[in-house]
Design a protein around this motif. Structure first.
Motif, PDB file in Angstrom:
ATOM      1  N   ALA A   1       0.642  -1.572   0.143  1.00 13.97           N
ATOM      2  CA  ALA A   1       0.480  -0.160  -0.112  1.00 13.97           C
ATOM      3  C   ALA A   1       0.847   1.469   0.326  1.00 13.97           C
ATOM      4  O   ALA A   1       2.463   1.409   0.428  1.00 13.97           O
ATOM      5  N   ASN A   2       0.313   2.218  -0.332  1.00 13.28           N
ATOM      6  CA  ASN A   2       0.867   3.655  -0.521  1.00 13.28           C
ATOM      7  C   ASN A   2       0.139   5.151  -0.813  1.00 13.28           C
ATOM      8  O   ASN A   2      -1.382   4.230  -1.124  1.00 13.28           O
ATOM      9  N   VAL A   3       0.409   5.295  -0.345  1.00 15.77           N
ATOM     10  CA  VAL A   3      -1.087   6.462  -0.333  1.00 15.77           C
ATOM     11  C   VAL A   3       0.359   8.458  -0.735  1.00 15.77           C
ATOM     12  O   VAL A   3       1.186   8.704   0.717  1.00 15.77           O
ATOM     13  N   LEU A   4      -0.350   9.015  -1.178  1.00 21.81           N
ATOM     14  CA  LEU A   4       0.025  10.410  -1.490  1.00 21.81           C
ATOM     15  C   LEU A   4      -1.000  11.097  -0.482  1.00 21.81           C
ATOM     16  O   LEU A   4      -1.718  11.535  -1.051  1.00 21.81           O
ATOM     17  N   ALA A   5      -0.127  11.351   0.534  1.00 23.14           N
ATOM     18  CA  ALA A   5      -1.063  12.319   1.651  1.00 23.14           C
ATOM     19  C   ALA A   5      -0.662  13.667   1.570  1.00 23.14           C
ATOM     20  O   ALA A   5       0.839  13.731   1.518  1.00 23.14           O
ATOM     21  N   ALA A   6      -1.521  14.898   0.703  1.00 24.45           N
ATOM     22  CA  ALA A   6      -1.414  15.560   0.582  1.00 24.45           C
ATOM     23  C   ALA A   6      -1.768  16.976   1.602  1.00 24.45           C
ATOM     24  O   ALA A   6      -3.418  16.630   2.463  1.00 24.45           O
ATOM     25  N   TRP A   7      -1.787  17.927   2.478  1.00 23.98           N
ATOM     26  CA  TRP A   7      -1.660  18.959   3.931  1.00 23.98           C
ATOM     27  C   TRP A   7      -1.525  20.079   4.126  1.00 23.98           C
ATOM     28  O   TRP A   7      -1.184  20.584   2.481  1.00 23.98           O
TER      29      TRP A   7
ATOM     30  N   TYR B   1       3.207  17.342   0.248  1.00 24.02           N
ATOM     31  CA  TYR B   1       2.859  16.491  -0.052  1.00 24.02           C
ATOM     32  C   TYR B   1       3.866  15.459   0.347  1.00 24.02           C
ATOM     33  O   TYR B   1       5.377  15.983  -0.237  1.00 24.02           O
ATOM     34  N   THR B   2       3.712  14.428   1.320  1.00 23.27           N
ATOM     35  CA  THR B   2       4.031  13.323   1.394  1.00 23.27           C
ATOM     36  C   THR B   2       4.166  11.699   0.899  1.00 23.27           C
ATOM     37  O   THR B   2       2.552  11.412   0.811  1.00 23.27           O
ATOM     38  N   MET B   3       4.961  11.416   0.809  1.00 22.56           N
ATOM     39  CA  MET B   3       3.986   9.822   0.267  1.00 22.56           C
ATOM     40  C   MET B   3       4.968   8.734   1.577  1.00 22.56           C
ATOM     41  O   MET B   3       5.523   8.646   1.215  1.00 22.56           O
ATOM     42  N   ILE B   4       3.908   8.301   1.040  1.00 23.14           N
ATOM     43  CA  ILE B   4       3.992   6.791   2.361  1.00 23.14           C
ATOM     44  C   ILE B   4       3.770   5.721   1.824  1.00 23.14           C
ATOM     45  O   ILE B   4       2.779   5.499   1.598  1.00 23.14           O
TER      46      ILE B   4
ATOM     47  N   ARG C   1      -3.534  -0.516   3.511  1.00 23.51           N
ATOM     48  CA  ARG C   1      -3.962   0.894   3.465  1.00 23.51           C
ATOM     49  C   ARG C   1      -4.272   0.849   4.752  1.00 23.51           C
ATOM     50  O   ARG C   1      -3.870   2.016   6.049  1.00 23.51           O
ATOM     51  N   GLU C   2      -4.406   0.425   5.663  1.00 19.54           N
ATOM     52  CA  GLU C   2      -4.923   0.612   7.725  1.00 19.54           C
ATOM     53  C   GLU C   2      -3.190   1.111   8.069  1.00 19.54           C
ATOM     54  O   GLU C   2      -3.517   2.641   8.643  1.00 19.54           O
ATOM     55  N   GLU C   3      -1.886   0.904   7.796  1.00 19.01           N
ATOM     56  CA  GLU C   3      -0.643   0.677   8.241  1.00 19.01           C
ATOM     57  C   GLU C   3      -0.340   2.200   7.965  1.00 19.01           C
ATOM     58  O   GLU C   3      -0.480   3.578   8.580  1.00 19.01           O
ATOM     59  N   CYS C   4      -0.743   2.217   6.803  1.00 18.55           N
ATOM     60  CA  CYS C   4      -0.503   4.155   5.819  1.00 18.55           C
ATOM     61  C   CYS C   4      -1.617   5.406   6.447  1.00 18.55           C
ATOM     62  O   CYS C   4      -0.945   6.537   7.293  1.00 18.55           O
ATOM     63  N   GLU C   5      -3.023   4.933   6.413  1.00 16.62           N
ATOM     64  CA  GLU C   5      -3.495   5.748   7.462  1.00 16.62           C
ATOM     65  C   GLU C   5      -3.135   6.055   8.814  1.00 16.62           C
ATOM     66  O   GLU C   5      -2.967   7.164   9.802  1.00 16.62           O
ATOM     67  N   ALA C   6      -2.562   4.820   9.316  1.00 20.77           N
ATOM     68  CA  ALA C   6      -1.919   5.100  10.552  1.00 20.77           C
ATOM     69  C   ALA C   6      -0.646   6.077  11.167  1.00 20.77           C
ATOM     70  O   ALA C   6      -0.701   7.341  11.913  1.00 20.77           O
ATOM     71  N   ILE C   7      -0.026   5.577   9.947  1.00 21.92           N
ATOM     72  CA  ILE C   7       1.409   6.734  10.024  1.00 21.92           C
ATOM     73  C   ILE C   7       0.688   8.152   9.461  1.00 21.92           C
ATOM     74  O   ILE C   7       1.082   9.189   9.897  1.00 21.92           O
ATOM     75  N   ALA C   8       0.084   8.251   8.397  1.00 22.75           N
ATOM     76  CA  ALA C   8      -0.081   9.457   8.324  1.00 22.75           C
ATOM     77  C   ALA C   8      -1.185  10.458   9.571  1.00 22.75           C
ATOM     78  O   ALA C   8      -0.831  11.423   9.868  1.00 22.75           O
ATOM     79  N   SER C   9      -2.192   9.347  10.296  1.00 22.15           N
ATOM     80  CA  SER C   9      -2.458   9.943  11.642  1.00 22.15           C
ATOM     81  C   SER C   9      -1.566  10.512  12.716  1.00 22.15           C
ATOM     82  O   SER C   9      -1.877  11.511  12.841  1.00 22.15           O
TER      83      SER C   9
ATOM     84  N   MET D   1      -6.084  12.195   0.846  1.00 25.71           N
ATOM     85  CA  MET D   1      -5.427  10.652   1.349  1.00 25.71           C
ATOM     86  C   MET D   1      -5.588  10.625  -0.162  1.00 25.71           C
ATOM     87  O   MET D   1      -6.622   9.521  -0.881  1.00 25.71           O
ATOM     88  N   LEU D   2      -4.280  10.342  -0.882  1.00 29.62           N
ATOM     89  CA  LEU D   2      -4.446   9.659  -2.516  1.00 29.62           C
ATOM     90  C   LEU D   2      -3.394   8.471  -2.842  1.00 29.62           C
ATOM     91  O   LEU D   2      -2.694   8.679  -2.509  1.00 29.62           O
ATOM     92  N   TYR D   3      -5.227   7.690  -2.615  1.00 29.39           N
ATOM     93  CA  TYR D   3      -4.361   6.393  -2.811  1.00 29.39           C
ATOM     94  C   TYR D   3      -3.918   5.414  -4.679  1.00 29.39           C
ATOM     95  O   TYR D   3      -5.383   5.807  -5.145  1.00 29.39           O
ATOM     96  N   SER D   4      -2.968   4.713  -4.643  1.00 28.35           N
ATOM     97  CA  SER D   4      -2.327   4.030  -5.996  1.00 28.35           C
ATOM     98  C   SER D   4      -3.434   4.131  -6.301  1.00 28.35           C
ATOM     99  O   SER D   4      -3.684   2.155  -5.089  1.00 28.35           O
TER     100      SER D   4
END
Length: 160
Positions: free
Chosen positions: A71-77, A114-117, A122-130, A143-146
């Motif tokens: 999983a990966n997510v582009l988190a835009a803040w 922007y951070t690429m996590i 997906r749950e782990e990515c969300e926890a990291i973003a949080s 959160m923009l998921y691939s």
């Protein structure tokens, strides 16, 4: 003709560094031989390119999906401009963040950091973003998921 102060020899060195890295005891010797120079001269040119800030880093490209990071997510803040450098540096230190950069906002799009996590789920990515948002005091993000990876390559320079 030399482009931006990069000699023809340095272009050869850069091209050699961009290819497959030899998995042998003396990889730089193999790369040097491939362009017809000594290992000492090759390493001298690499050091000079680093000192001149013409190359910044060398490293492996990890194919994250092949090693279990599914999983990966582009988190835009939305980050206050006056705190952008501090917050970006803080987020960039997290080991799950592989890219961190700022962008210009646009009408209807207030996100400027922007951070690429990468994570195992997906749950782990969300926890990291949080965790990142809490630590930085940033509450507004998207959160923009691939969905599908179409291309993953590194830039190649002086390949004319």
């Amino acid at each position: 003709m030399e482009a931006a102060g990069v000699s023809e020899l340095d272009k050869k060195v850069i091209r050699a560094l961009q290819g497959e890295f030899p998995l042998v005891a003396e990889p730089y010797k193999v790369l040097a031989e491939g362009i017809g120079i000594s290992e000492d001269l090759f390493l001298e040119r690499v050091k000079a390119l680093e000192e001149d800030k013409k190359i910044r880093k060398m490293g492996a490209v990890l194919r994250h999906r092949e090693v279990g990071f599914k999983a990966n997510v582009l988190a835009a803040w939305v980050v206050p401009q006056e705190e952008l450098d501090t917050i970006a540096q803080e987020m960039a230190r997290h080991p799950a963040v592989t890219h961190c950069y700022d962008r210009t906002t646009a009408p209807g799009w207030p996100y400027n950091l922007y951070t690429m996590i990468h994570g195992h789920s997906r749950e782990e990515c969300e926890a990291i973003a949080s965790e990142l948002g809490e630590a930085a005091g940033v509450t507004e993000s998207i959160m923009l998921y691939s969905k599908h990876e179409w291309k993953k390559t590194s830039m190649k320079y002086f390949c004319e």
